[in-house]
Design an enzyme around this catalytic site. Structure first.
Site, PDB file in Angstrom:
ATOM      1  N   LYS A 146      -0.393 -21.849  -0.620  1.00  0.00           N
ATOM      2  CA  LYS A 146      -0.920 -20.870   0.336  1.00  0.00           C
ATOM      3  C   LYS A 146      -2.411 -21.115   0.614  1.00  0.00           C
ATOM      4  O   LYS A 146      -2.841 -21.136   1.769  1.00  0.00           O
ATOM      5  CB  LYS A 146      -0.730 -19.458  -0.238  1.00  0.00           C
ATOM      6  CG  LYS A 146      -1.197 -18.376   0.712  1.00  0.00           C
ATOM      7  CD  LYS A 146      -1.229 -17.004   0.074  1.00  0.00           C
ATOM      8  CE  LYS A 146       0.140 -16.523  -0.300  1.00  0.00           C
ATOM      9  NZ  LYS A 146       0.125 -15.126  -0.770  1.00  0.00           N
ATOM     10  N   THR A 181      -3.113  -8.308   4.402  1.00  0.00           N
ATOM     11  CA  THR A 181      -1.889  -9.119   4.472  1.00  0.00           C
ATOM     12  C   THR A 181      -0.991  -8.638   5.610  1.00  0.00           C
ATOM     13  O   THR A 181      -0.389  -9.452   6.327  1.00  0.00           O
ATOM     14  CB  THR A 181      -1.162  -9.078   3.111  1.00  0.00           C
ATOM     15  OG1 THR A 181      -2.074  -9.581   2.125  1.00  0.00           O
ATOM     16  CG2 THR A 181       0.089  -9.933   3.110  1.00  0.00           C
ATOM     17  N   LYS A 192      -1.958 -17.924 -11.053  1.00  0.00           N
ATOM     18  CA  LYS A 192      -1.328 -16.604 -11.098  1.00  0.00           C
ATOM     19  C   LYS A 192      -1.354 -16.115 -12.537  1.00  0.00           C
ATOM     20  O   LYS A 192      -1.310 -16.922 -13.466  1.00  0.00           O
ATOM     21  CB  LYS A 192       0.144 -16.716 -10.640  1.00  0.00           C
ATOM     22  CG  LYS A 192       0.721 -15.416 -10.177  1.00  0.00           C
ATOM     23  CD  LYS A 192       0.393 -15.183  -8.712  1.00  0.00           C
ATOM     24  CE  LYS A 192       0.925 -13.872  -8.196  1.00  0.00           C
ATOM     25  NZ  LYS A 192       0.602 -13.690  -6.776  1.00  0.00           N
TER      26      LYS A 192
HETATM   27  P1  NAD Z   1       3.188  -2.824  -4.029  1.00  0.00           P
HETATM   28  O1  NAD Z   1       3.425  -2.594  -5.464  1.00  0.00           O
HETATM   29  O2  NAD Z   1       2.073  -2.122  -3.341  1.00  0.00           O
HETATM   30  O3  NAD Z   1       4.503  -2.500  -3.176  1.00  0.00           O
HETATM   31  C1  NAD Z   1       5.749  -2.968  -3.530  1.00  0.00           C
HETATM   32  C2  NAD Z   1       6.775  -2.024  -2.925  1.00  0.00           C
HETATM   33  O4  NAD Z   1       8.067  -2.560  -3.160  1.00  0.00           O
HETATM   34  C3  NAD Z   1       6.764  -0.610  -3.523  1.00  0.00           C
HETATM   35  O5  NAD Z   1       6.897   0.320  -2.476  1.00  0.00           O
HETATM   36  C4  NAD Z   1       8.007  -0.600  -4.422  1.00  0.00           C
HETATM   37  O6  NAD Z   1       8.564   0.698  -4.537  1.00  0.00           O
HETATM   38  C5  NAD Z   1       8.903  -1.522  -3.629  1.00  0.00           C
HETATM   39  N1  NAD Z   1       9.989  -2.128  -4.394  1.00  0.00           N
HETATM   40  C6  NAD Z   1      10.019  -2.559  -5.670  1.00  0.00           C
HETATM   41  N2  NAD Z   1      11.224  -3.052  -5.967  1.00  0.00           N
HETATM   42  C7  NAD Z   1      11.983  -2.913  -4.858  1.00  0.00           C
HETATM   43  C8  NAD Z   1      13.310  -3.242  -4.521  1.00  0.00           C
HETATM   44  N3  NAD Z   1      14.119  -3.819  -5.396  1.00  0.00           N
HETATM   45  N4  NAD Z   1      13.749  -2.972  -3.254  1.00  0.00           N
HETATM   46  C9  NAD Z   1      12.932  -2.390  -2.348  1.00  0.00           C
HETATM   47  N5  NAD Z   1      11.661  -2.067  -2.600  1.00  0.00           N
HETATM   48  C10 NAD Z   1      11.199  -2.331  -3.848  1.00  0.00           C
HETATM   49  O7  NAD Z   1       3.040  -4.436  -3.878  1.00  0.00           O
HETATM   50  P2  NAD Z   1       2.413  -5.247  -2.674  1.00  0.00           P
HETATM   51  O8  NAD Z   1       0.989  -5.538  -2.976  1.00  0.00           O
HETATM   52  O9  NAD Z   1       2.770  -4.616  -1.386  1.00  0.00           O
HETATM   53  O10 NAD Z   1       3.176  -6.637  -2.823  1.00  0.00           O
HETATM   54  C11 NAD Z   1       4.524  -6.795  -2.408  1.00  0.00           C
HETATM   55  C12 NAD Z   1       4.879  -8.274  -2.401  1.00  0.00           C
HETATM   56  O11 NAD Z   1       3.992  -8.980  -1.543  1.00  0.00           O
HETATM   57  C13 NAD Z   1       4.774  -8.994  -3.742  1.00  0.00           C
HETATM   58  O12 NAD Z   1       5.764 -10.005  -3.759  1.00  0.00           O
HETATM   59  C14 NAD Z   1       3.410  -9.637  -3.698  1.00  0.00           C
HETATM   60  O13 NAD Z   1       3.336 -10.762  -4.524  1.00  0.00           O
HETATM   61  C15 NAD Z   1       3.346 -10.033  -2.257  1.00  0.00           C
HETATM   62  N6  NAD Z   1       2.019 -10.204  -1.704  1.00  0.00           N
HETATM   63  C16 NAD Z   1       1.082  -9.217  -1.770  1.00  0.00           C
HETATM   64  C17 NAD Z   1      -0.156  -9.401  -1.153  1.00  0.00           C
HETATM   65  C18 NAD Z   1      -1.176  -8.308  -1.096  1.00  0.00           C
HETATM   66  O14 NAD Z   1      -2.147  -8.481  -0.350  1.00  0.00           O
HETATM   67  N7  NAD Z   1      -1.004  -7.183  -1.772  1.00  0.00           N
HETATM   68  C19 NAD Z   1      -0.448 -10.619  -0.536  1.00  0.00           C
HETATM   69  C20 NAD Z   1       0.528 -11.605  -0.497  1.00  0.00           C
HETATM   70  C21 NAD Z   1       1.760 -11.385  -1.077  1.00  0.00           C
END
Ligand code: NAD
Length: 375
Positions: A70, A154, A82
């Site tokens: 990335k 993001t 990570k």
């Molecule tokens: P977060 O914890 O804020 O949100 C995750 C959401 O997913 C929550 O609402 C949770 O309830 C939900 N969830 C968990 N298990 C679930 C399931 N089985 N089915 C449906 N919903 C489910 O996390 P985030 O920061 O939004 O990150 C989410 C994903 O994006 C992760 O894979 C993370 O690695 C990736 N990501 C995050 C960022 C960032 O800027 N935060 C950047 C790139 C990638």
């Protein structure tokens, strides 16, 4: 925490990395964590700290590699890494702070790794890390940071990936039906920015269930509900379904923003969408991506589509403003999405293959200029 199978974990190593793997174990605190620094040829690794009860070390390896790809694909002078801290992210705040601080302290000399927020973490957690070792991004505004989860860096990038990808499948963002799996930091802002373009959120899920409303969901109201601690299934209107039902909702754009490997060979056929923008990291197995490609579902791979957070973080590390970060995210993601999708269109390449080639070429160019290769 799953048992560590070292053969499986080190079988994942190749000539790109990982450069270093550090396990931290402090029984008196109940602290178990792992840090994987994958490749630092382009510069010190930036990658998220994840708190989860069930993540595996192998998952951490794959996520670290995804960050190398990335950061390279985004054109940043950073490698990838990570870290995973095992525990329930909803544990009491004092305990969480103690664990995060102890982990950061334990890896304080690993200057090739800069902490960022990932699942189960937030700006406050990054402030604890910054306080301990002075090496974190995604800080609160009060500490001079650009709070990327609050502003939705993001999600902003996903909106630009959507705009470039949509015409490839004859979709217009105005009126496009969007489904979000995981209405958290990434998912809710993606929904908000896409709604500003005229897209309609028709389903959203979280760990409690799925909310479906074919006529559209009021995105701001749903975000407010989540801020108050509710679940999408507490929303006043719409159908409430099981967590997994989000896969079956008919739409134009399906955005996974929750966990890895949610779409696999056994459930890929259930998706009814034209585009998938990968907000989560590695949300599809390789076999599932192949099946989707064959079915004509255009996938914009994770490290192209969801690079907004890390681009923002890298700019924050250099002292840039929020406005400059948003501009850089839009420009880089539009350029990279277009570069990958043109390869898909012209050469029939799988999107991930085209993206990997772009990122790997840049990493290897950087490695060829380093005295100690990846170190
Ligand atoms: P977060 O914890 O804020 O949100 C995750 C959401 O997913 C929550 O609402 C949770 O309830 C939900 N969830 C968990 N298990 C679930 C399931 N089985 N089915 C449906 N919903 C489910 O996390 P985030 O920061 O939004 O990150 C989410 C994903 O994006 C992760 O894979 C993370 O690695 C990736 N990501 C995050 C960022 C960032 O800027 N935060 C950047 C790139 C990638």
């Amino acid at each position: 925490m799953r048992e560590v199978d070292l053969a499986e974990v080190f079988g994942l190593a190749d000539d790109l990395g990982p450069a270093k793997v550090i396990q931290v174990h402090e029984p008196s605190l109940g602290l178990k964590a792992v840090l994987v620094v994958d490749n630092v040829a382009r510069g010190p690794a930036i990658g998220g700290l994840r708190m989860a009860p069930d993540a595996s070390v192998a998952e951490c390896f794959r996520l670290a590699r995804a960050m190398s790809m990335k950061n390279s694909a985004a054109g940043l002078a950073h490698g990838g890494g990570k870290s995973v801290l095992w525990g329930d992210p909803h544990m009491p705040r004092e305990r969480k702070e103690a664990l995060v601080r102890a982990f950061a302290h334990a890896v304080r000399n690993e200057t090739d790794y800069i902490f960022g927020p990932d699942m189960g973490m937030d700006e406050t957690a990054m402030a604890w890390v910054q306080d301990e070792i002075g090496r974190a991004v995604g800080l609160p505004a009060a500490l001079g940071g650009i709070p990327l989860d609050q502003i939705g860096a993001t999600g902003w990038g996903l909106r630009h990936a959507a705009e470039i990808a949509a015409p490839y499948r004859g979709v217009s963002l105005k009126g496009a039906r969007v489904v979000i799996q995981g209405f958290g930091a990434v998912g809710k802002h993606a929904a908000r920015f896409l709604a500003q373009q005229g897209a309609v959120l028709v389903a959203a899920s979280d760990s409690k269930g799925t909310l479906v409303a074919a006529g559209g969901i009021d995105v701001e109201a749903l975000i407010n509900l989540k801020h108050e601690g509710g679940s999408v299934v507490d929303f006043a209107s719409g159908d409430k379904r099981a967590v997994d039902a989000v896969i079956d909702v008919d739409c134009d754009i399906w955005i996974p923003a929750a966990r890895p490997d949610v779409i696999r060979e056994d459930n890929a056929a259930r998706l009814r969408t034209k585009l998938m923008l990968q907000g989560a990291n590695i949300p599809c197995t390789p076999g599932a991506e192949k099946l989707l490609h064959e079915r004509g579902v255009l996938v914009v791979p994770d490290f192209i589509a969801n690079a907004g957070g890390v681009i923002c973080a890298a700019l924050e590390y250099r002292g840039a403003t929020q406005a400059a970060a948003f501009e850089a995210i839009a420009e880089k993601i539009r350029v990279n999405t277009a570069a990958v999708l043109s390869q898909v269109r012209d050469k029939g390449a799988l999107p991930r293959q085209a993206a990997v080639e772009l990122a790997e070429r840049r990493i290897r160019e950087a490695m060829s200029t380093r005295r100690f290769g990846i170190m």
